[in-house]
Design an enzyme around this catalytic site. Structure first.
Site, PDB file in Angstrom:
ATOM      1  N   LYS A 151      -0.801 -20.614 -10.556  1.00 56.47           N
ATOM      2  CA  LYS A 151      -0.328 -21.328 -11.740  1.00 56.47           C
ATOM      3  C   LYS A 151      -0.691 -22.802 -11.664  1.00 56.47           C
ATOM      4  O   LYS A 151      -0.974 -23.436 -12.669  1.00 56.47           O
ATOM      5  CB  LYS A 151       1.195 -21.145 -11.856  1.00 56.47           C
ATOM      6  CG  LYS A 151       1.831 -21.821 -13.049  1.00 56.47           C
ATOM      7  CD  LYS A 151       1.502 -21.087 -14.325  1.00 56.47           C
ATOM      8  CE  LYS A 151       2.095 -21.730 -15.565  1.00 56.47           C
ATOM      9  NZ  LYS A 151       1.271 -21.416 -16.758  1.00 56.47           N
TER      10      LYS A 151
ATOM     11  N   CYS B 121      -1.397 -23.728  -2.708  1.00 53.81           N
ATOM     12  CA  CYS B 121      -0.367 -23.264  -1.800  1.00 53.81           C
ATOM     13  C   CYS B 121       0.941 -24.001  -2.060  1.00 53.81           C
ATOM     14  O   CYS B 121       0.948 -25.111  -2.579  1.00 53.81           O
ATOM     15  CB  CYS B 121      -0.715 -23.478  -0.332  1.00 53.81           C
ATOM     16  SG  CYS B 121      -2.342 -22.865   0.126  1.00 53.81           S
TER      17      CYS B 121
ATOM     18  N   GLU C  91     -10.290 -21.365 -25.862  1.00 58.87           N
ATOM     19  CA  GLU C  91      -8.994 -20.988 -25.292  1.00 58.87           C
ATOM     20  C   GLU C  91      -8.821 -19.460 -25.328  1.00 58.87           C
ATOM     21  O   GLU C  91      -8.315 -18.861 -24.372  1.00 58.87           O
ATOM     22  CB  GLU C  91      -7.869 -21.711 -26.044  1.00 58.87           C
ATOM     23  CG  GLU C  91      -6.474 -21.401 -25.576  1.00 58.87           C
ATOM     24  CD  GLU C  91      -6.211 -21.643 -24.086  1.00 58.87           C
ATOM     25  OE1 GLU C  91      -7.043 -22.250 -23.397  1.00 58.87           O
ATOM     26  OE2 GLU C  91      -5.160 -21.182 -23.610  1.00 58.87           O
TER      27      GLU C  91
ATOM     28  N   ASN D  22      -0.666 -27.550   2.719  1.00 67.33           N
ATOM     29  CA  ASN D  22      -1.221 -27.429   1.366  1.00 67.33           C
ATOM     30  C   ASN D  22      -2.278 -28.519   1.209  1.00 67.33           C
ATOM     31  O   ASN D  22      -1.999 -29.684   1.478  1.00 67.33           O
ATOM     32  CB  ASN D  22      -0.109 -27.625   0.332  1.00 67.33           C
ATOM     33  CG  ASN D  22      -0.656 -27.816  -1.076  1.00 67.33           C
ATOM     34  OD1 ASN D  22      -1.660 -27.229  -1.445  1.00 67.33           O
ATOM     35  ND2 ASN D  22       0.003 -28.638  -1.860  1.00 67.33           N
TER      36      ASN D  22
ATOM     37  N   HIS E 103     -29.595 -19.789 -30.512  1.00 63.37           N
ATOM     38  CA  HIS E 103     -30.421 -20.510 -29.540  1.00 63.37           C
ATOM     39  C   HIS E 103     -30.455 -19.813 -28.181  1.00 63.37           C
ATOM     40  O   HIS E 103     -30.774 -20.436 -27.172  1.00 63.37           O
ATOM     41  CB  HIS E 103     -29.931 -21.954 -29.395  1.00 63.37           C
ATOM     42  CG  HIS E 103     -30.026 -22.711 -30.679  1.00 63.37           C
ATOM     43  ND1 HIS E 103     -31.235 -23.105 -31.222  1.00 63.37           N
ATOM     44  CD2 HIS E 103     -29.073 -23.086 -31.577  1.00 63.37           C
ATOM     45  CE1 HIS E 103     -31.018 -23.723 -32.374  1.00 63.37           C
ATOM     46  NE2 HIS E 103     -29.717 -23.716 -32.613  1.00 63.37           N
TER      47      HIS E 103
HETATM   48  O1  M6R Z   1      -0.870 -27.343 -15.038  1.00 53.10           O
HETATM   49  P1  M6R Z   1      -2.132 -27.695 -15.783  1.00 53.10           P
HETATM   50  O2  M6R Z   1      -1.953 -27.686 -17.250  1.00 53.10           O
HETATM   51  O3  M6R Z   1      -2.750 -28.970 -15.308  1.00 53.10           O
HETATM   52  O4  M6R Z   1      -3.132 -26.536 -15.407  1.00 53.10           O
HETATM   53  C1  M6R Z   1      -4.474 -26.601 -15.807  1.00 53.10           C
HETATM   54  C2  M6R Z   1      -5.164 -25.271 -15.635  1.00 53.10           C
HETATM   55  O5  M6R Z   1      -5.180 -24.902 -14.286  1.00 53.10           O
HETATM   56  C3  M6R Z   1      -4.475 -24.163 -16.443  1.00 53.10           C
HETATM   57  O6  M6R Z   1      -4.390 -24.494 -17.789  1.00 53.10           O
HETATM   58  C4  M6R Z   1      -5.270 -22.841 -16.309  1.00 53.10           C
HETATM   59  O7  M6R Z   1      -6.505 -22.962 -16.905  1.00 53.10           O
HETATM   60  C5  M6R Z   1      -4.452 -21.698 -16.925  1.00 53.10           C
HETATM   61  N1  M6R Z   1      -4.275 -20.655 -15.968  1.00 53.10           N
HETATM   62  C6  M6R Z   1      -5.098 -21.105 -18.116  1.00 53.10           C
HETATM   63  O8  M6R Z   1      -4.315 -20.114 -18.684  1.00 53.10           O
END
Ligand code: M6R
Length: 592
Positions: free
Chosen positions: A587, A2, A470, A98, A493
């Protein structure tokens, strides 16, 4: 997670809406605002985005004190009732929160027993009711009493009908305070208030903030004043806008940002650790979450080819609770694009407490993580808006690879010639990626085939395996197709049982030493009628090839992920997904 915000300013409603738009990266399940006008607090909230809230607001909404919230749901489903702000039962307080109030069930039980009716399923609503319960003529005293009842992580902004102040309570969740000549701003993120505030302060844990037109004061949970320093900040640029999707724009920026990351590394002096510290290091942790963890995984695989000390990638949320050894011989790189990921910050705190050296590798040098760590380096990817991280991953890889190369050199496990080779080879990556991006039509065409897959498996060996991880994360988070990544040798496996028509396997084959091995895995899945796509600079049978340019063998991860970023994007677009804001995500993940 949040985003929270509060302001005392002449344009409180407009400023709040602007800040909420900026904070939406922290959650977009619902949005709300509470405005104090005279003696009343008027509160509006809605499920969905800030633009929905804005559309619902009455045109006569005016006030000089306002609080606002964008939500990523933790407790209670996504609906207007669970949206913040919350009124207290007497409507004399409104709060936004938050974090997670870990003891909310017992607080709620006691409040309910004393006759309070709850309107939501959230943990946050308890705070509003506690304030009303503890109010006996002094708002600060009610805030102090409430703060002392809360356990967990919280940044809470409070307004009341009793005075013109804004109050805030902070423990473990981020809260910055900004001041102007005649106003104040409280917020989860510096970037979202620096357009107004001349000076900001990062609120320490277990601190209460009282803000009004004449300034800001800080108190401990015992009600005693505590000193907190303000510092000047550069004005953040206005929120970027884009024709189309941020994700595609950010992928297209990868070549430039990769060049910028290397330049930035050189300009800031690189690893820059005292010889004494370097000498002591016997163990290196690469700690992060999601994409940031995958960058640690990749660089650990590369580093093991350059040095003989332990280089261990760890998921931050696991690091906190497991017993990974930490001592003064430990160097930890804490990797985070946002620098606000709670698990990564907690891991950094633990490592520092236990005597390890903490080094933040981040895209946000003013972030909470940067304040926790001993040292900070900027990956120089510039602001990333799409929830799916792309260019930040490439820049994390550039920065971490250079850091580890310098470490290997200073520890004497590689010579100057090898070090310089890696550094020089970085210069060719931008144009290699440019080439992939300019040939993206074929990837977009392949997306049409992949979009109907029942599942997608990504496979790779050694440093190609983290790229598979990734690629898989990217695809699942924005397309919602089930996807997993495996070291190619693991398929036999168990996972081979899932191979059939309708399944897609994406193999990453950049390690020339292991080409025969990965080719065998490709053949095994193709025999079971899975469709196989292979990202490679070489030739591989039984697969549709996505060809990439040849680069230095230690640097393939920075390049081979790009077709996977593009493929995920095109698959998600073909499935009509909200590419920049996928469901259930945010994000920045600021709760443990
Ligand atoms: O801001 P951060 O790099 O710490 O965030 C880590 C993860 O939350 C972030 O990389 C998440 O996995 C992404 N949405 C992946 O694309």
């Amino acid at each position: 997670m949040c985003g929270i915000f509060g302001t005392i300013s002449d344009n409180a409603v407009n400023d709040t809406l602007k800040a909420l738009k900026c904070l939406e990266y922290r959650g977009y399940d619902s949005a709300g605002i509470a405005v104090k006008n005279g003696k009343d607090i008027r509160l509006f909230k809605t499920a969905g985005r800030v633009e929905n809230l804005q559309a619902d607001l009455p045109s006569d909404l005016y006030g000089c004190t306002a609080i606002g919230h964008t939500r990523w749901a933790t407790h209670g489903e996504v609906c207007a009732n669970n949206a913040h702000p919350f009124y207290s039962y007497d409507r004399n307080f409104a709060v936004v929160h938050n974090g997670i109030i870990e003891n909310y069930l017992s607080l709620k039980y006691n409040l309910t027993a004393s006759g309070v009716n709850f309107t939501s399923q959230t943990d946050s609503e308890t705070v509003a009711h506690l304030l009303a319960k503890y109010y006996e003529g002094d708002v600060l005293q009610a805030v102090v009493s409430t703060a002392n009842r809360l356990q967990g992580s919280f940044a809470i902004v409070i307004e009341s009908v009793y005075d013109g102040n804004l109050y805030a309570v902070k423990n473990k969740s981020p809260l910055v305070v900004g001041v102007t000549d005649n106003g104040a701003y409280l917020c989860s993120d510096i970037r979202c208030i620096s357009r107004w505030a001349d000076k900001v302060a990062v609120t320490p844990d277990n601190v209460i903030v009282v803000a009004n037109r004449s300034g800001v004061k800080f108190y401990g949970f015992d009600g005693e004043p505590v000193p907190v320093k303000f510092f000047s900040v550069d004005k953040a640029e206005e929120e970027a806008s884009v024709d189309g999707d941020f994700m595609l724009k950010e992928i297209m920026e990868v070549p430039d940002k990769v060049r910028q990351a290397k330049k930035g590394y050189i300009e800031c002096g690189g690893l820059n650790l005292p010889a004494k510290t370097v000498h002591r290091i016997k163990r290196v942790y690469l700690v992060g979450c999601g994409t940031a963890y995958n960058s640690g995984l990749e660089v650990a695989a590369v580093s093991r080819q350059m040095m003989d000390i332990d280089v261990i990638p760890v998921i931050a949320s696991e690091f906190i609770y497991d017993s990974y050894p930490v001592d003064s011989y430990t160097l930890a790189f804490l990797i985070s694009q946002s620098g606000e990921t709670a698990d990564t910050i907690r891991a950094a705190e633990r490592i520092r407490q236990q005597g390890g050296f903490t080094y933040a590798v981040t895209n946000t040098v003013t972030s909470s993580l940067s304040f926790v760590c001993d040292k900070v380096i900027n990956i120089r990817a510039d602001a990333e808006y799409a929830v799916a991280s792309t260019k930040a991953y490439n820049c994390q890889l550039v920065t971490l690879t250079l850091l580890m190369t310098d470490l290997a050199y200073l520890k004497g496990t590689i010579g100057e010639e090898t070090r310089n080779k890696v550094f020089d080879a970085m210069d060719g990556l931008g144009s290699a990626i440019d080439k992939i991006l300019s040939d993206s039509y074929e990837i977009s065409r392949l997306a049409e085939e992949v979009k109907d897959s029942s599942a997608v498996f990504f496979i790779g060996k050694r440093a190609d395996y983290p790229t598979a991880c990734e690629g898989s994360l990217k695809l699942k988070e924005i397309s919602y197709i089930h996807s997993e990544a495996y070291p190619a040798g693991e398929l036999k496996h168990g996972t081979l049982a899932l191979m059939e028509q309708g399944v897609t396997v994406i193999a990453i084959a950049c390690d020339s030493d292991l080409l025969d091995k990965i080719a065998s895995s490709v053949s095994e899945v193709a025999t079971r009628k899975a469709r196989v796509i292979c990202v490679t600079p070489y030739s591989v049978d039984n697969a549709t090839l996505i060809k990439i340019p040849v680069v230095n063998r230690l640097l393939y991860g920075i390049v081979s992920v790009v077709p996977l970023q593009l493929l995920s994007y095109y698959v998600a677009k073909r499935l009509n997904r909200d590419v920049d804001k996928p469901r259930n995500l945010a994000k920045s993940v600021t709760v443990e």
